[in-house]
Write a protein that holds these residues in place. Structure first.
Motif, PDB file in Angstrom:
ATOM      1  N   CYS A  94      -5.223  -7.662   7.902  1.00  0.00           N
ATOM      2  CA  CYS A  94      -5.408  -7.295   6.494  1.00  0.00           C
ATOM      3  C   CYS A  94      -4.731  -8.339   5.615  1.00  0.00           C
ATOM      4  O   CYS A  94      -3.530  -8.578   5.760  1.00  0.00           O
ATOM      5  CB  CYS A  94      -4.801  -5.921   6.196  1.00  0.00           C
ATOM      6  SG  CYS A  94      -5.723  -4.534   6.875  1.00  0.00           S
ATOM      7  N   MET A  95      -5.470  -8.949   4.718  1.00  0.00           N
ATOM      8  CA  MET A  95      -4.858  -9.857   3.759  1.00  0.00           C
ATOM      9  C   MET A  95      -3.886  -9.063   2.883  1.00  0.00           C
ATOM     10  O   MET A  95      -4.180  -7.931   2.491  1.00  0.00           O
ATOM     11  CB  MET A  95      -5.921 -10.510   2.880  1.00  0.00           C
ATOM     12  CG  MET A  95      -6.716 -11.585   3.568  1.00  0.00           C
ATOM     13  SD  MET A  95      -5.759 -13.084   3.863  1.00  0.00           S
ATOM     14  CE  MET A  95      -5.564 -13.695   2.194  1.00  0.00           C
ATOM     15  N   PRO A  96      -2.731  -9.621   2.549  1.00  0.00           N
ATOM     16  CA  PRO A  96      -1.791  -8.904   1.678  1.00  0.00           C
ATOM     17  C   PRO A  96      -2.465  -8.494   0.366  1.00  0.00           C
ATOM     18  O   PRO A  96      -3.148  -9.290  -0.279  1.00  0.00           O
ATOM     19  CB  PRO A  96      -0.688  -9.938   1.429  1.00  0.00           C
ATOM     20  CG  PRO A  96      -0.740 -10.832   2.620  1.00  0.00           C
ATOM     21  CD  PRO A  96      -2.189 -10.920   2.991  1.00  0.00           C
ATOM     22  N   GLY A  97      -2.301  -7.225   0.023  1.00  0.00           N
ATOM     23  CA  GLY A  97      -2.887  -6.708  -1.203  1.00  0.00           C
ATOM     24  C   GLY A  97      -4.360  -6.397  -1.109  1.00  0.00           C
ATOM     25  O   GLY A  97      -4.982  -6.003  -2.099  1.00  0.00           O
ATOM     26  N   ARG A  98      -4.933  -6.554   0.088  1.00  0.00           N
ATOM     27  CA  ARG A  98      -6.361  -6.302   0.273  1.00  0.00           C
ATOM     28  C   ARG A  98      -6.584  -5.582   1.592  1.00  0.00           C
ATOM     29  O   ARG A  98      -5.667  -5.289   2.320  1.00  0.00           O
ATOM     30  CB  ARG A  98      -7.139  -7.619   0.260  1.00  0.00           C
ATOM     31  CG  ARG A  98      -7.176  -8.292  -1.106  1.00  0.00           C
ATOM     32  CD  ARG A  98      -7.529  -9.761  -0.998  1.00  0.00           C
ATOM     33  NE  ARG A  98      -8.689 -10.022  -0.143  1.00  0.00           N
ATOM     34  CZ  ARG A  98      -9.066 -11.249   0.225  1.00  0.00           C
ATOM     35  NH1 ARG A  98      -8.374 -12.298  -0.169  1.00  0.00           N
ATOM     36  NH2 ARG A  98     -10.128 -11.413   0.996  1.00  0.00           N
ATOM     37  N   GLY A  99      -7.817  -5.292   1.882  1.00  0.00           N
ATOM     38  CA  GLY A  99      -8.148  -4.671   3.157  1.00  0.00           C
ATOM     39  C   GLY A  99      -7.933  -3.166   3.126  1.00  0.00           C
ATOM     40  O   GLY A  99      -7.439  -2.587   2.149  1.00  0.00           O
ATOM     41  N   ALA A 100      -8.317  -2.525   4.226  1.00  0.00           N
ATOM     42  CA  ALA A 100      -8.230  -1.065   4.298  1.00  0.00           C
ATOM     43  C   ALA A 100      -8.033  -0.637   5.747  1.00  0.00           C
ATOM     44  O   ALA A 100      -8.430  -1.328   6.687  1.00  0.00           O
ATOM     45  CB  ALA A 100      -9.499  -0.424   3.727  1.00  0.00           C
ATOM     46  N   ILE A 101      -7.404   0.520   5.897  1.00  0.00           N
ATOM     47  CA  ILE A 101      -7.291   1.169   7.202  1.00  0.00           C
ATOM     48  C   ILE A 101      -7.816   2.590   7.072  1.00  0.00           C
ATOM     49  O   ILE A 101      -7.876   3.150   5.969  1.00  0.00           O
ATOM     50  CB  ILE A 101      -5.840   1.194   7.723  1.00  0.00           C
ATOM     51  CG1 ILE A 101      -4.975   2.186   6.910  1.00  0.00           C
ATOM     52  CG2 ILE A 101      -5.223  -0.191   7.687  1.00  0.00           C
ATOM     53  CD1 ILE A 101      -3.648   2.514   7.561  1.00  0.00           C
ATOM     54  N   VAL A 102      -8.181   3.185   8.196  1.00  0.00           N
ATOM     55  CA  VAL A 102      -8.640   4.580   8.241  1.00  0.00           C
ATOM     56  C   VAL A 102      -7.678   5.377   9.102  1.00  0.00           C
ATOM     57  O   VAL A 102      -7.316   4.948  10.207  1.00  0.00           O
ATOM     58  CB  VAL A 102     -10.072   4.678   8.804  1.00  0.00           C
ATOM     59  CG1 VAL A 102     -10.500   6.148   8.920  1.00  0.00           C
ATOM     60  CG2 VAL A 102     -11.049   3.915   7.925  1.00  0.00           C
TER      61      VAL A 102
END
Length: 363
Positions: A94-102
């Motif tokens: 995950c790029m810092p400040g971006r991306g997502a997890i479930v």
């Protein structure tokens, strides 16, 4: 490289070599002057065991853990408990400040904590209340991962605090659906208590599955903080590049090796049967109490319990010197406590404290 790792690894890390410590170099010698260590042992360290930096990935420990988990050493990264593995996965994918997890709450809080600290979005697919217990909806989690372009999806099996054990076929189907799009992380911190096969069986066929294991629970080394990420070698290599040097101090490595010696390991495995027996007896005893609304089935070393008055139950246990985990701040669990399965005597103390509360109410 693994298709999924290549697709999901942060673009700015694809050519990143990470920090190479002095102990990372494959060099031989009798006079070691490459790490700026002290020329003398500390006065308290009679054997001089602590003067040198440890290996970044201790070979003997990695080999023993790989044998324990039935994977190749190249499929294993050792670190500071499962928590470090979770953090490394966020850093790498995950790029810092971006991306997502479930995630599927209520569940172990470190998935969301690491994501929040990293600035990643947290997409929640709550557990479903069913006759079988609190259950993860894997198809819905897959939908959420695709809709949000999440790079990581966390499963906990057995679930903490739900106790749910996920079927390997269901995990495999989810991974196949998300291949090349999302990594499926299976946290098996409590799998030894389930007497069930590990998701490591799926690693050869699914390059987007990683498994978290720990010595903190069944192996009784919580204070040592030893955990592993298991996955394909390309994923492990990516995590090594973002890991801080020297994750395990030498005394911790020594303690882990001693705990994994054949005789000690045999004793540990024999105790799992005792935990399962105590878990069943505690669950039966709790279900007989009128103030208990529901005891969820559990494949871990704990029980999730709903009470008519959780505040009174928590207070009664504390007054008897019994400390349990208050779950009431978690979504869906406003009336619940999580009770670790202790020794038979400790389980009896739990039941006695709650029985006393029932008697006081009746009086």
């Amino acid at each position: 490289m693994s298709a999924t790792v290549n697709a999901l690894l942060r673009e700015d890390l694809r050519d990143f070599a990470g920090y190479r410590s002095a102990r990372s170099e494959a060099l031989a010698g009798s006079v070691w002057l490459n790490a700026n260590e002290s020329a003398w042992a500390n006065g308290s360290d009679a054997g001089g065991r602590l003067r040198r930096y440890p290996q970044p990935q201790p070979e003997a420990l990695c080999a023993r853990l790989a044998a324990l988990y039935d994977v190749a050493p190249a499929q294993l990264l050792v670190g500071r408990g499962s928590d470090e593995g979770i953090d490394l996965l966020l850093r790498a994918f995950c790029m810092p400040g971006r991306g997502a997890i479930v995630t599927a709450p209520p569940v172990f809080g470190m998935y969301a904590v690491c994501a929040r600290l990293h600035g990643a979005k947290i997409v929640e697919v709550p557990l479903r209340e069913t006759e079988a217990g609190l259950c993860a909806d894997l198809p819905a989690m897959g939908d959420a991962a695709l809709a949000s372009a999440a790079s990581l999806l966390f499963l906990c099996s057995p679930g903490n605090p739900s106790g749910e054990l996920l079927e390997l076929d269901a995990i495999a189907a989810l991974a196949q659906r998300l291949r090349g799009r999302c990594l499926v992380i299976v946290d098996e911190a409590y799998i030894e208590y389930a007497d069930a096969p590990s998701a490591t069986r799926l690693l050869e066929q699914h390059d987007n599955i990683a498994v978290l294991r720990t010595l903190s629970k069944a192996h009784a080394l919580a204070a040592a903080r030893v955990g592993c990420v298991l996955g394909n070698p390309q994923l492990i290599g990516a995590l090594r590049r973002v890991q801080a040097p020297y994750p395990l101090p030498q005394p911790v490595v020594d303690a882990a090796l001693a705990a994994l010696a054949p005789s000690t390991l045999a004793l540990t495995l024999s105790r799992m049967a005792a935990v399962r027996e105590a878990r069943a007896r505690l669950a039966d005893g709790l279900r007989m109490l009128p103030q208990v609304r529901r005891v969820y089935p559990s494949a871990g070393n704990f029980l999730l319990v709903r009470f008519a008055d959780a505040d009174a139950a928590f207070a009664a246990l504390l007054s008897a010197g019994v400390v349990v985990r208050d779950m009431r701040a978690m979504a869906q669990l406003g009336d619940a406590l999580r009770i670790t399965v202790g020794s038979m005597e400790e389980c009896r103390r739990v039941l006695a404290a709650l029985e006393a509360t029932r008697m006081e109410v009746a009086a």
